[in-house]
Write an enzyme that holds these catalytic residues in place. Structure first.
Site, PDB file in Angstrom:
ATOM      1  N   GLN A 135      68.281 -14.331  -9.690  1.00  0.00           N
ATOM      2  CA  GLN A 135      68.123 -13.446 -10.852  1.00  0.00           C
ATOM      3  C   GLN A 135      69.076 -12.247 -10.737  1.00  0.00           C
ATOM      4  OE1 GLN A 135      64.227 -11.649 -10.991  1.00  0.00           O
ATOM      5  NE2 GLN A 135      64.368 -11.221 -13.166  1.00  0.00           N
ATOM      6  N   GLY A 136      70.084 -12.187 -11.583  1.00  0.00           N
ATOM      7  CA  GLY A 136      71.057 -11.095 -11.533  1.00  0.00           C
ATOM      8  C   GLY A 136      70.776 -10.040 -12.580  1.00  0.00           C
ATOM      9  N   TYR A 137      69.730  -9.267 -12.362  1.00  0.00           N
ATOM     10  CA  TYR A 137      69.385  -8.174 -13.272  1.00  0.00           C
ATOM     11  C   TYR A 137      69.846  -6.829 -12.691  1.00  0.00           C
ATOM     12  CZ  TYR A 137      66.139 -10.776 -16.387  1.00  0.00           C
ATOM     13  OH  TYR A 137      65.576 -11.621 -17.301  1.00  0.00           O
ATOM     14  N   SER A 138      69.226  -6.453 -11.548  1.00  0.00           N
ATOM     15  CA  SER A 138      69.397  -5.082 -11.027  1.00  0.00           C
ATOM     16  C   SER A 138      70.830  -4.781 -10.633  1.00  0.00           C
ATOM     17  CB  SER A 138      68.507  -4.884  -9.791  1.00  0.00           C
ATOM     18  OG  SER A 138      67.182  -5.159 -10.096  1.00  0.00           O
ATOM     19  N   SER A 170      67.723 -11.595  -4.792  1.00  0.00           N
ATOM     20  CA  SER A 170      67.008 -12.459  -3.833  1.00  0.00           C
ATOM     21  C   SER A 170      67.607 -13.859  -3.837  1.00  0.00           C
ATOM     22  CB  SER A 170      65.525 -12.554  -4.197  1.00  0.00           C
ATOM     23  OG  SER A 170      64.940 -11.276  -4.195  1.00  0.00           O
ATOM     24  N   GLU A 253      57.497 -13.784 -15.167  1.00  0.00           N
ATOM     25  CA  GLU A 253      57.425 -13.424 -13.751  1.00  0.00           C
ATOM     26  C   GLU A 253      55.992 -13.092 -13.340  1.00  0.00           C
ATOM     27  OE1 GLU A 253      60.254 -10.395 -12.733  1.00  0.00           O
ATOM     28  OE2 GLU A 253      60.151 -10.883 -10.609  1.00  0.00           O
ATOM     29  N   ASN A 377      55.556   0.482  -9.528  1.00  0.00           N
ATOM     30  CA  ASN A 377      54.239   0.959  -9.977  1.00  0.00           C
ATOM     31  C   ASN A 377      54.367   1.946 -11.135  1.00  0.00           C
ATOM     32  OD1 ASN A 377      52.820  -0.498  -8.137  1.00  0.00           O
ATOM     33  ND2 ASN A 377      51.952   1.252  -7.049  1.00  0.00           N
ATOM     34  N   GLU A 378      55.337   2.855 -11.015  1.00  0.00           N
ATOM     35  CA  GLU A 378      55.480   3.877 -12.063  1.00  0.00           C
ATOM     36  C   GLU A 378      55.829   3.217 -13.403  1.00  0.00           C
ATOM     37  OE1 GLU A 378      56.965   4.031  -9.057  1.00  0.00           O
ATOM     38  OE2 GLU A 378      55.659   5.565  -8.192  1.00  0.00           O
TER      39      GLU A 378
HETATM   40  C1  LIG Z   1      62.024  -7.475  -2.257  1.00  0.00           C
HETATM   41  C2  LIG Z   1      62.787  -7.234  -3.516  1.00  0.00           C
HETATM   42  C3  LIG Z   1      63.375  -8.297  -4.183  1.00  0.00           C
HETATM   43  C4  LIG Z   1      64.114  -8.086  -5.359  1.00  0.00           C
HETATM   44  N1  LIG Z   1      64.719  -9.158  -5.957  1.00  0.00           N
HETATM   45  C5  LIG Z   1      65.477  -8.952  -7.064  1.00  0.00           C
HETATM   46  C6  LIG Z   1      66.187 -10.050  -7.672  1.00  0.00           C
HETATM   47  O1  LIG Z   1      66.112 -11.190  -7.207  1.00  0.00           O
HETATM   48  N2  LIG Z   1      66.949  -9.796  -8.759  1.00  0.00           N
HETATM   49  C7  LIG Z   1      67.046  -8.549  -9.315  1.00  0.00           C
HETATM   50  O2  LIG Z   1      67.728  -8.404 -10.322  1.00  0.00           O
HETATM   51  N3  LIG Z   1      66.394  -7.479  -8.764  1.00  0.00           N
HETATM   52  C8  LIG Z   1      65.631  -7.655  -7.649  1.00  0.00           C
HETATM   53  N4  LIG Z   1      64.970  -6.593  -7.058  1.00  0.00           N
HETATM   54  C9  LIG Z   1      65.183  -5.257  -7.605  1.00  0.00           C
HETATM   55  C10 LIG Z   1      63.980  -4.639  -8.289  1.00  0.00           C
HETATM   56  O3  LIG Z   1      63.739  -5.240  -9.529  1.00  0.00           O
HETATM   57  C11 LIG Z   1      64.276  -3.120  -8.407  1.00  0.00           C
HETATM   58  O4  LIG Z   1      64.289  -2.602  -7.098  1.00  0.00           O
HETATM   59  C12 LIG Z   1      63.248  -2.395  -9.235  1.00  0.00           C
HETATM   60  O5  LIG Z   1      63.334  -2.782 -10.575  1.00  0.00           O
HETATM   61  C13 LIG Z   1      63.421  -0.869  -9.124  1.00  0.00           C
HETATM   62  O6  LIG Z   1      64.730  -0.494  -9.418  1.00  0.00           O
HETATM   63  P1  LIG Z   1      65.563   0.447  -8.418  1.00  0.00           P
HETATM   64  O7  LIG Z   1      65.421  -0.096  -7.035  1.00  0.00           O
HETATM   65  O8  LIG Z   1      66.925   0.610  -8.985  1.00  0.00           O
HETATM   66  O9  LIG Z   1      64.823   1.842  -8.409  1.00  0.00           O
HETATM   67  P2  LIG Z   1      64.952   2.979  -9.519  1.00  0.00           P
HETATM   68  O10 LIG Z   1      64.860   2.373 -10.863  1.00  0.00           O
HETATM   69  O11 LIG Z   1      66.132   3.819  -9.205  1.00  0.00           O
HETATM   70  O12 LIG Z   1      63.622   3.807  -9.272  1.00  0.00           O
HETATM   71  C14 LIG Z   1      63.514   4.790  -8.224  1.00  0.00           C
HETATM   72  C15 LIG Z   1      62.138   5.454  -8.365  1.00  0.00           C
HETATM   73  O13 LIG Z   1      62.045   6.144  -9.623  1.00  0.00           O
HETATM   74  C16 LIG Z   1      60.909   5.671 -10.349  1.00  0.00           C
HETATM   75  N5  LIG Z   1      61.215   5.634 -11.783  1.00  0.00           N
HETATM   76  C17 LIG Z   1      62.305   5.072 -12.356  1.00  0.00           C
HETATM   77  N6  LIG Z   1      62.219   5.187 -13.702  1.00  0.00           N
HETATM   78  C18 LIG Z   1      61.040   5.784 -13.983  1.00  0.00           C
HETATM   79  C19 LIG Z   1      60.381   6.173 -15.185  1.00  0.00           C
HETATM   80  N7  LIG Z   1      60.903   5.934 -16.403  1.00  0.00           N
HETATM   81  N8  LIG Z   1      59.169   6.795 -15.081  1.00  0.00           N
HETATM   82  C20 LIG Z   1      58.601   7.037 -13.859  1.00  0.00           C
HETATM   83  N9  LIG Z   1      59.192   6.692 -12.687  1.00  0.00           N
HETATM   84  C21 LIG Z   1      60.390   6.087 -12.743  1.00  0.00           C
HETATM   85  C22 LIG Z   1      60.632   4.285  -9.831  1.00  0.00           C
HETATM   86  O14 LIG Z   1      59.285   3.899 -10.032  1.00  0.00           O
HETATM   87  C23 LIG Z   1      60.976   4.446  -8.358  1.00  0.00           C
HETATM   88  O15 LIG Z   1      59.891   4.976  -7.640  1.00  0.00           O
HETATM   89  C24 LIG Z   1      64.240  -6.772  -5.885  1.00  0.00           C
HETATM   90  C25 LIG Z   1      63.640  -5.685  -5.220  1.00  0.00           C
HETATM   91  C26 LIG Z   1      62.936  -5.899  -4.041  1.00  0.00           C
HETATM   92  C27 LIG Z   1      62.326  -4.721  -3.348  1.00  0.00           C
END
Ligand SMILES: Cc1cc2nc3c(=O)[nH]c(=O)nc-3n(C[C@H](O)[C@H](O)[C@H](O)COP(=O)(O)OP(=O)(O)OC[C@H]3O[C@@H](n4cnc5c(N)ncnc54)[C@H](O)[C@@H]3O)c2cc1C
Length: 393
Positions: A135-138, A170, A253, A377-378
């Site tokens: 999954q190429g989202y993040s 992942s 998901e 969670n947020e």
């Molecule tokens: C084990 C694991 C596997 C993963 N696998 C994949 C994968 O296969 N493909 C993929 O695309 N992604 C994957 N991810 C990425 C995952 O989807 C992101 O880590 C997640 O969406 C959070 O984005 P971020 O890490 O950029 O944190 P950020 O978005 O930068 O968030 C940082 C902090 O700010 C808070 N925050 C952000 N925006 C808000 C808001 N509007 N209101 C309140 N709080 C906020 C968040 O809750 C967090 O605590 C994976 C992550 C993990 C840990």
């Protein structure tokens, strides 16, 4: 709908359960006994080749895409039967599924949004367990705020040319294909101008770099696109409509497999209770109360998940999925903390080189990620507050 709060099943469903069990005894505990209990969160690096073979065996048994329509190669199984399969799979110690993103994310997305040609081309490889997806989202700067995606895809003739970077992808190191959200219209921003592209991984324009996690293992990666190519026919949905398709994938998901996951949780809780018995932690009233709370939490989760799935009709919960995600992520994180507290000072020591984790340590470290992936969670709380409760932004 036969699912109730207590998952009542008909005699025919019980026959189906017996069929699942018998197949798992013959195949998993037969030819694949060496990979029982391998893989899954925090241990995705284990037995990769054997687990790939296992995916194919599941495909041979027609156990992938159980709930998909029969004319698309599935079994058209009811929600109850899908739950039964996931529960029995977990109960038998089925290995962590390398094909979970293929089966549970991109497959349903293609069924919902793909053209008949795309379905004919991609679904068989998923159903046979042959083709693995990631999954190429993040991206750096686009995680929770997915609309900030900056990876570009420009049309050149019959192809898109991709440039940019994904992160936390992942299983990208073993995947054959990636479903990517990319900006196809640079003049548009945020949710507009994005497209959902299916991109083959084995090509010179893609580089995959592993990220080592706190568990010492590596199951996710950075993925760099540098002139990577995919055909225009591999775009799901219209150009610029990628956001709608991507949100559809996210709903899947939080679908039916979460109930199977709870059987795994139950097994982990049982192991923690056994450790507590062995270390004497069970005699500590405070720890004992936390174990009881964990047991109650597990039951509450189960009933909530069943109610949510049952009301959704197709196993893809709507916003209610956010309640379940929040519930199980917190529960599992707390269980990780409980596991090391129960293990006592022994939990602070590691062995091997550079280090080998005990189950309790792995659980503790890995479950820190539960409240992040699949939406933090947020973010779940925002969804519940704004879209379910109608609170102001
Ligand atoms: C084990 C694991 C596997 C993963 N696998 C994949 C994968 O296969 N493909 C993929 O695309 N992604 C994957 N991810 C990425 C995952 O989807 C992101 O880590 C997640 O969406 C959070 O984005 P971020 O890490 O950029 O944190 P950020 O978005 O930068 O968030 C940082 C902090 O700010 C808070 N925050 C952000 N925006 C808000 C808001 N509007 N209101 C309140 N709080 C906020 C968040 O809750 C967090 O605590 C994976 C992550 C993990 C840990």
């Amino acid at each position: 709908m036969t699912v109730t709060g207590d998952l009542t099943v008909s005699p025919e469903d019980e026959l189906f359960r017996a069929e699942v069990r018998a197949w798992l005894v013959e195949h998993l505990h037969g030819d694949f006994a060496d990979i029982v209990g391998t893989g899954g969160p925090g241990r995705e690096h284990e037995a990769l080749e054997r687990r790939r073979e296992w995916e194919r065996r599941l495909g041979d048994g027609n156990w992938i895409g159980l709930g998909w329509p029969v004319d698309k190669g599935g079994r058209g199984a009811s929600l109850t039967r899908q739950v039964i399969f996931h529960e029995e799979y977990a109960r038998a110690g089925g290995p962590g599924r390398l094909g979970h993103m293929s089966e549970q994310l991109v497959g349903p997305t293609l069924l919902a949004f793909g053209t008949p040609e795309q379905q004919d081309r991609f679904l068989p490889g998923i159903l046979s367990g042959e083709v693995l997806w990631c999954q190429g989202y993040s991206e750096p700067g686009a995680g929770s705020d997915l609309a900030g995606v900056r990876t570009k895809a420009a049309v050149r003739g019959e192809e898109y040319v991709l440039d940019g970077q994904k992160v936390w992808t992942s299983l990208a190191h073993i995947a054959d294909w990636c479903f990517v959200i990319a900006r196809t219209d640079p003049a548009q921003d945020r949710h507009r101008g994005l497209s959902y592209l299916l991109v083959p991984m084995a090509q010179p324009g893609i580089r995959v770099r592993p990220i080592v996690q706190i568990t010492g293992t590596s199951e996710f990666n950075e993925v760099f696109f540098d002139g990577a190519l995919t055909g225009v026919e591999n775009r799901v949905g219209d150009e610029g409509e990628g956001w709608r398709v991507a949100m559809g994938t996210l709903a899947f998901e939080r679908g039916v497999a979460t109930l199977g996951q709870q059987i795994g949780f139950e097994r982990e809780l049982t192991a923690v209770v056994e450790t507590a018995r062995a270390t004497g932690a069970l005699d500590d009233p405070a720890l004992c109360a936390r174990l009881v709370d964990a047991w109650i939490g597990l039951k509450v989760m189960r009933y909530t998940a069943i109610r949510t799935l049952a009301s959704s009709g197709d196993g893809a919960p709507g916003f209610e999925g956010s309640i379940s995600k929040l519930q199980w992520a917190n529960w599992h994180r707390d269980l990780g903390e409980l596991a090391v507290d129960v293990a006592g000072t022994g939990a602070l020591v590691t062995e091997g080189a550079p280090y080998e984790l005990t189950d309790a340590q792995r659980l503790f470290l890995y479950t820190r990620a539960d409240t992040i992936y699949g939406g933090t969670n947020e973010v779940q709380r925002n969804i519940i507050a704004e879209r379910m409760l109608g609170l102001p932004r």
